[in-house]
Design a protein around this motif. Structure first.
Motif, short mmCIF file in Angstrom:
data_model
loop_
_atom_site.label_atom_id
_atom_site.label_comp_id
_atom_site.label_asym_id
_atom_site.label_seq_id
_atom_site.Cartn_x
_atom_site.Cartn_y
_atom_site.Cartn_z
N CYS A 1 8.28 -11.06 13.44
CA CYS A 1 9.48 -10.28 13.76
C CYS A 1 9.35 -9.59 15.11
N VAL A 2 8.17 -9.04 15.40
CA VAL A 2 7.95 -8.36 16.68
C VAL A 2 7.82 -9.38 17.81
N ASP A 3 7.03 -10.43 17.58
CA ASP A 3 6.80 -11.45 18.61
C ASP A 3 8.09 -12.14 19.02
N SER A 4 9.02 -12.32 18.08
CA SER A 4 10.28 -13.00 18.38
C SER A 4 11.30 -12.09 19.06
N GLY A 5 10.96 -10.81 19.21
CA GLY A 5 11.88 -9.87 19.86
C GLY A 5 12.97 -9.35 18.95
N LEU A 6 12.83 -9.57 17.65
CA LEU A 6 13.86 -9.13 16.71
C LEU A 6 13.56 -7.77 16.10
N ALA A 7 12.36 -7.26 16.34
CA ALA A 7 11.98 -5.94 15.85
C ALA A 7 11.13 -5.25 16.90
N ALA A 8 11.33 -3.94 17.03
CA ALA A 8 10.51 -3.16 17.95
C ALA A 8 9.18 -2.83 17.31
N CYS A 9 9.18 -2.66 16.00
CA CYS A 9 8.00 -2.22 15.29
C CYS A 9 8.18 -2.57 13.82
N VAL A 10 7.10 -2.93 13.16
CA VAL A 10 7.11 -3.16 11.72
C VAL A 10 5.92 -2.43 11.12
N ASN A 11 6.18 -1.55 10.18
CA ASN A 11 5.11 -0.91 9.42
C ASN A 11 4.90 -1.72 8.16
N VAL A 12 3.66 -2.10 7.91
CA VAL A 12 3.31 -2.83 6.70
C VAL A 12 2.59 -1.83 5.79
N MET A 13 3.24 -1.49 4.70
CA MET A 13 2.70 -0.49 3.78
C MET A 13 1.65 -1.13 2.87
N PRO A 14 0.76 -0.31 2.32
CA PRO A 14 -0.27 -0.85 1.42
C PRO A 14 0.34 -1.55 0.20
N ALA A 15 -0.47 -2.37 -0.42
CA ALA A 15 0.00 -3.12 -1.59
C ALA A 15 0.51 -2.19 -2.67
N MET A 16 1.54 -2.66 -3.35
CA MET A 16 2.17 -1.90 -4.44
C MET A 16 2.56 -2.90 -5.52
N THR A 17 2.90 -2.39 -6.68
CA THR A 17 3.36 -3.24 -7.77
C THR A 17 4.87 -3.11 -7.88
N SER A 18 5.56 -4.23 -7.88
CA SER A 18 7.00 -4.25 -8.08
C SER A 18 7.29 -4.82 -9.47
N VAL A 19 8.22 -4.19 -10.17
CA VAL A 19 8.67 -4.66 -11.47
C VAL A 19 10.16 -4.90 -11.34
N TYR A 20 10.61 -6.11 -11.71
CA TYR A 20 12.00 -6.47 -11.51
C TYR A 20 12.41 -7.55 -12.52
N ARG A 21 13.70 -7.72 -12.65
CA ARG A 21 14.24 -8.77 -13.52
C ARG A 21 14.59 -9.97 -12.66
N TRP A 22 14.10 -11.15 -13.01
CA TRP A 22 14.40 -12.38 -12.30
C TRP A 22 14.68 -13.47 -13.32
N GLN A 23 15.86 -14.05 -13.24
CA GLN A 23 16.29 -15.14 -14.12
C GLN A 23 16.08 -14.76 -15.59
N GLY A 24 16.47 -13.51 -15.91
CA GLY A 24 16.45 -13.04 -17.30
C GLY A 24 15.12 -12.55 -17.80
N GLU A 25 14.08 -12.61 -16.99
CA GLU A 25 12.74 -12.19 -17.42
C GLU A 25 12.27 -11.01 -16.57
N ILE A 26 11.48 -10.13 -17.19
CA ILE A 26 10.86 -9.04 -16.45
C ILE A 26 9.62 -9.60 -15.76
N GLU A 27 9.56 -9.42 -14.45
CA GLU A 27 8.45 -9.92 -13.64
C GLU A 27 7.68 -8.75 -13.02
N THR A 28 6.44 -8.97 -12.72
CA THR A 28 5.62 -8.01 -12.01
C THR A 28 4.94 -8.75 -10.86
#
Length: 111
Positions: free
Chosen positions: A29-56
């Motif tokens: 994103c930065v190299d292509s000139g589409l972003a001035a800066c990107v912060n990459v945050m530490p790993a986290m756990t996401s819980v969401y519904r996808w195609q009717g199932e709870i995913e982690t």
């Protein structure tokens, strides 16, 4: 973008990516000139519904600073390089911000 940057020009784009892809996406994103800066945050756990199932999943949050003019191309790049069928891509307009930072931000973008 002009040097008369305002918060109306700037966006914060959020997307999540698996840890193995997050750094590469940020650099692209930065190299292509589409972003001035990107912060990459530490790993986290996401819980969401996808195609009717709870995913982690272990993901990293990318905070991407860009401009409204660059957003369409940035979205296309994220969608093309993201490993997910439907990546989360959310943009938030910036409110009152440091004028000097905003000038720097938009000067880095070359859509």
């Amino acid at each position: 973008m002009t040097d008369d940057a305002s918060e109306a020009d700037a966006l914060l784009v959020l997307t999540n990516a698996p840890p193995l892809e997050a750094d590469a996406m940020a650099r692209h994103c930065v190299d292509s000139g589409l972003a001035a800066c990107v912060n990459v945050m530490p790993a986290m756990t996401s819980v969401y519904r996808w195609q009717g199932e709870i995913e982690t999943a272990t993901e990293q949050l990318l905070l991407i600073k860009t401009s409204k003019a660059a957003y369409p191309a940035l979205q296309a790049v994220i969608e093309a390089h993201h490993p997910y069928e439907l990546p989360e891509i959310i943009s938030v307009p910036l409110g009152p911000s440091s004028p000097r930072y905003l000038q720097w931000l938009v000067a880095q973008i070359s859509p």
